[in-house]
Design a protein around this motif. Sequence first.
Motif, short mmCIF file in Angstrom:
data_model
loop_
_atom_site.label_atom_id
_atom_site.label_comp_id
_atom_site.label_asym_id
_atom_site.label_seq_id
_atom_site.Cartn_x
_atom_site.Cartn_y
_atom_site.Cartn_z
N PHE A 1 2.59 -40.71 -31.05
CA PHE A 1 1.98 -41.43 -29.93
C PHE A 1 2.65 -40.97 -28.65
O PHE A 1 3.87 -40.92 -28.56
CB PHE A 1 2.16 -42.95 -30.10
CG PHE A 1 1.61 -43.72 -28.93
CD1 PHE A 1 0.25 -43.96 -28.85
CD2 PHE A 1 2.44 -44.16 -27.92
CE1 PHE A 1 -0.27 -44.65 -27.76
CE2 PHE A 1 1.92 -44.85 -26.83
CZ PHE A 1 0.58 -45.10 -26.76
N SER A 2 1.86 -40.63 -27.66
CA SER A 2 2.39 -40.19 -26.38
C SER A 2 1.39 -40.51 -25.28
O SER A 2 0.39 -39.82 -25.13
CB SER A 2 2.68 -38.69 -26.40
OG SER A 2 3.10 -38.26 -25.13
N LYS A 3 1.66 -41.56 -24.56
CA LYS A 3 0.80 -41.89 -23.43
C LYS A 3 1.14 -41.01 -22.24
O LYS A 3 0.28 -40.66 -21.45
CB LYS A 3 0.95 -43.36 -23.08
CG LYS A 3 -0.09 -43.85 -22.13
CD LYS A 3 -0.12 -45.36 -22.07
CE LYS A 3 -1.30 -45.78 -21.25
NZ LYS A 3 -2.15 -46.73 -21.90
N TYR A 4 2.40 -40.65 -22.15
CA TYR A 4 2.86 -39.82 -21.03
C TYR A 4 3.58 -38.60 -21.59
O TYR A 4 4.40 -38.71 -22.47
CB TYR A 4 3.80 -40.61 -20.13
CG TYR A 4 3.17 -41.87 -19.62
CD1 TYR A 4 2.24 -41.82 -18.59
CD2 TYR A 4 3.46 -43.10 -20.17
CE1 TYR A 4 1.61 -42.96 -18.13
CE2 TYR A 4 2.85 -44.26 -19.72
CZ TYR A 4 1.93 -44.19 -18.70
OH TYR A 4 1.31 -45.31 -18.25
N ASP B 1 -2.65 -40.47 -27.31
CA ASP B 1 -2.48 -41.88 -26.96
C ASP B 1 -3.41 -42.76 -27.79
O ASP B 1 -3.54 -43.95 -27.55
CB ASP B 1 -2.70 -42.11 -25.47
CG ASP B 1 -4.12 -41.82 -25.02
OD1 ASP B 1 -4.92 -41.31 -25.82
OD2 ASP B 1 -4.43 -42.09 -23.84
#
Length: 141
Positions: free
Chosen positions: A125-128, A74
């Motif tokens: 990108f991976s917040k979740y 993230d």
Amino acid sequence: MREVKIYTGTSLHGPCISKGNWAAIVECQTKKGPATRGIKGTEEKSTYYRLVLLAIVNALYLLNTACAVTVYTDCTFVKNMIEQGRPEQWQRAEWKAPAGGERKNKELWQQYQELSRRHKIAVRFSKYNDYVEKLSELTAA
């Protein structure tokens, strides 16, 4: 080439210097089926960016053979620096910043650069993701 996914998490977010935790979950397919391994660490007086780099570098150290790696984070700063080839540019500039000082986290960027030479690395990108809860558990103090 084996496909590997690395998911990173930290206990710090934003601009601060504090004690922080980092974690990474490494996921790959083996002959016996899917495998995951979680690793974690703590650092006194750290920053968010430094913790993200620690998670990535320590996860890459686990890989014994050349792999196609996708890193999920993230942290857009670290993602952008890797995608823009900044570590290579900084090395050519002898790790000096335009103002004359050394680059922050130089030793971690050098380790990343050395480890990345044997792998094909993409950063997303991976917040979740599927491991958000597990990463939160691993980075909890």
